[in-house]
Design a protein around this motif. Structure first.
Motif, PDB file in Angstrom:
ATOM      1  N   PHE A  25       0.856  -1.180   0.000  1.00 39.45           N
ATOM      2  CA  PHE A  25       0.000   0.000   0.000  1.00 39.45           C
ATOM      3  C   PHE A  25       0.893   1.231   0.000  1.00 39.45           C
ATOM      4  O   PHE A  25       1.954   1.233   0.629  1.00 39.45           O
ATOM      5  N   LYS A  26       0.443   2.288  -0.666  1.00 42.63           N
ATOM      6  CA  LYS A  26       1.148   3.564  -0.567  1.00 42.63           C
ATOM      7  C   LYS A  26       0.101   4.667  -0.547  1.00 42.63           C
ATOM      8  O   LYS A  26      -0.732   4.757  -1.442  1.00 42.63           O
ATOM      9  N   PHE A  27       0.161   5.464   0.513  1.00 43.95           N
ATOM     10  CA  PHE A  27      -0.782   6.561   0.683  1.00 43.95           C
ATOM     11  C   PHE A  27      -0.024   7.865   0.871  1.00 43.95           C
ATOM     12  O   PHE A  27       1.024   7.889   1.527  1.00 43.95           O
ATOM     13  N   ILE A  28      -0.557   8.940   0.309  1.00 44.96           N
ATOM     14  CA  ILE A  28      -0.053  10.282   0.565  1.00 44.96           C
ATOM     15  C   ILE A  28      -1.038  10.908   1.550  1.00 44.96           C
ATOM     16  O   ILE A  28      -2.236  10.993   1.274  1.00 44.96           O
ATOM     17  N   LYS A  38      -4.286   7.844  11.883  1.00 44.85           N
ATOM     18  CA  LYS A  38      -5.547   7.214  11.467  1.00 44.85           C
ATOM     19  C   LYS A  38      -5.304   6.212  10.339  1.00 44.85           C
ATOM     20  O   LYS A  38      -5.880   5.122  10.342  1.00 44.85           O
ATOM     21  N   VAL A  39      -4.464   6.586   9.381  1.00 43.13           N
ATOM     22  CA  VAL A  39      -4.155   5.676   8.278  1.00 43.13           C
ATOM     23  C   VAL A  39      -3.404   4.457   8.799  1.00 43.13           C
ATOM     24  O   VAL A  39      -3.739   3.317   8.472  1.00 43.13           O
ATOM     25  N   VAL A  40      -2.413   4.673   9.637  1.00 47.98           N
ATOM     26  CA  VAL A  40      -1.626   3.564  10.179  1.00 47.98           C
ATOM     27  C   VAL A  40      -2.525   2.598  10.963  1.00 47.98           C
ATOM     28  O   VAL A  40      -2.342   1.377  10.900  1.00 47.98           O
ATOM     29  N   VAL A  60       2.951  13.238   4.199  1.00 44.17           N
ATOM     30  CA  VAL A  60       3.754  12.061   4.525  1.00 44.17           C
ATOM     31  C   VAL A  60       3.351  10.939   3.572  1.00 44.17           C
ATOM     32  O   VAL A  60       2.158  10.663   3.407  1.00 44.17           O
ATOM     33  N   ALA A  61       4.340  10.309   2.956  1.00 47.92           N
ATOM     34  CA  ALA A  61       4.082   9.100   2.171  1.00 47.92           C
ATOM     35  C   ALA A  61       4.165   7.928   3.139  1.00 47.92           C
ATOM     36  O   ALA A  61       5.185   7.727   3.786  1.00 47.92           O
ATOM     37  N   VAL A  62       3.081   7.196   3.263  1.00 45.60           N
ATOM     38  CA  VAL A  62       3.016   6.024   4.131  1.00 45.60           C
ATOM     39  C   VAL A  62       3.033   4.793   3.229  1.00 45.60           C
ATOM     40  O   VAL A  62       2.141   4.623   2.397  1.00 45.60           O
ATOM     41  N   THR A  63       4.050   3.967   3.388  1.00 48.70           N
ATOM     42  CA  THR A  63       4.172   2.741   2.610  1.00 48.70           C
ATOM     43  C   THR A  63       4.053   1.562   3.562  1.00 48.70           C
ATOM     44  O   THR A  63       4.667   1.551   4.626  1.00 48.70           O
ATOM     45  N   CYS A  64       3.247   0.587   3.170  1.00 48.74           N
ATOM     46  CA  CYS A  64       3.012  -0.579   4.010  1.00 48.74           C
ATOM     47  C   CYS A  64       3.099  -1.835   3.160  1.00 48.74           C
ATOM     48  O   CYS A  64       2.432  -1.935   2.129  1.00 48.74           O
ATOM     49  N   LYS A  65       3.898  -2.786   3.606  1.00 48.93           N
ATOM     50  CA  LYS A  65       3.963  -4.102   2.978  1.00 48.93           C
ATOM     51  C   LYS A  65       3.357  -5.093   3.953  1.00 48.93           C
ATOM     52  O   LYS A  65       3.813  -5.207   5.091  1.00 48.93           O
ATOM     53  N   ALA A  81      -8.941   4.150   4.058  1.00 44.07           N
ATOM     54  CA  ALA A  81      -7.886   5.161   4.135  1.00 44.07           C
ATOM     55  C   ALA A  81      -8.223   6.379   3.289  1.00 44.07           C
ATOM     56  O   ALA A  81      -8.062   7.515   3.739  1.00 44.07           O
ATOM     57  N   THR A  82      -8.719   6.158   2.089  1.00 45.29           N
ATOM     58  CA  THR A  82      -9.014   7.295   1.206  1.00 45.29           C
ATOM     59  C   THR A  82     -10.284   8.022   1.611  1.00 45.29           C
ATOM     60  O   THR A  82     -10.550   9.111   1.108  1.00 45.29           O
ATOM     61  N   ALA A  83     -11.041   7.459   2.539  1.00 43.37           N
ATOM     62  CA  ALA A  83     -12.208   8.162   3.070  1.00 43.37           C
ATOM     63  C   ALA A  83     -11.777   9.290   4.037  1.00 43.37           C
ATOM     64  O   ALA A  83     -12.556  10.187   4.317  1.00 43.37           O
ATOM     65  N   ILE A  84     -10.545   9.234   4.500  1.00 44.31           N
ATOM     66  CA  ILE A  84      -9.998  10.282   5.368  1.00 44.31           C
ATOM     67  C   ILE A  84      -9.675  11.482   4.468  1.00 44.31           C
ATOM     68  O   ILE A  84      -8.993  11.328   3.448  1.00 44.31           O
ATOM     69  N   GLU A  85     -10.157  12.639   4.855  1.00 40.12           N
ATOM     70  CA  GLU A  85     -10.007  13.832   4.025  1.00 40.12           C
ATOM     71  C   GLU A  85      -8.540  14.107   3.678  1.00 40.12           C
ATOM     72  O   GLU A  85      -7.667  14.124   4.542  1.00 40.12           O
TER      73      GLU A  85
END
Length: 90
Positions: A25-28, A38-40, A60-65, A81-85
């Motif tokens: 996963f990769k989220f900005i 919240k994402v973590v 912050v770029a959050v990367t999760c394997k 995760a993308t529901a978070i503003e």
């Protein structure tokens, strides 16, 4: 991400018969109001998570394997995760 985009992602993921499998996963995430936390919290407990801040520290770029059981499990995490503003999935 629009529902149509999730259908496309689900289709791509379902093409692999090798589930469970490692997924990245990769989220900005905006670096404000606890959004990174919240994402973590949505990510699987047994995962490798790393962070990379932008130079301005605004995002912050959050990367999760993590090993995910099914394509639907991947979709669920991504949707939540993308529901978070302000959070974007890559």
């Amino acid at each position: 991400m629009a529902l149509k985009d999730y259908r496309k992602l689900r289709k791509i993921l379902a093409e692999s018969d090798n589930w469970p499998q490692l997924y990245m996963f990769k989220f900005i995430v905006p670096n404000q109001h606890g959004k990174v936390d919240k994402v973590v919290a949505l990510l699987p407990e047994e995962s490798d998570v790393s962070f990379n801040h932008t130079k301005s520290m605004r995002h912050v770029a959050v990367t999760c394997k993590a090993v995910m059981k099914t394509p639907d499990d991947v979709i669920k995490v991504t949707q939540e995760a993308t529901a978070i503003e302000g959070v974007f999935a890559l």
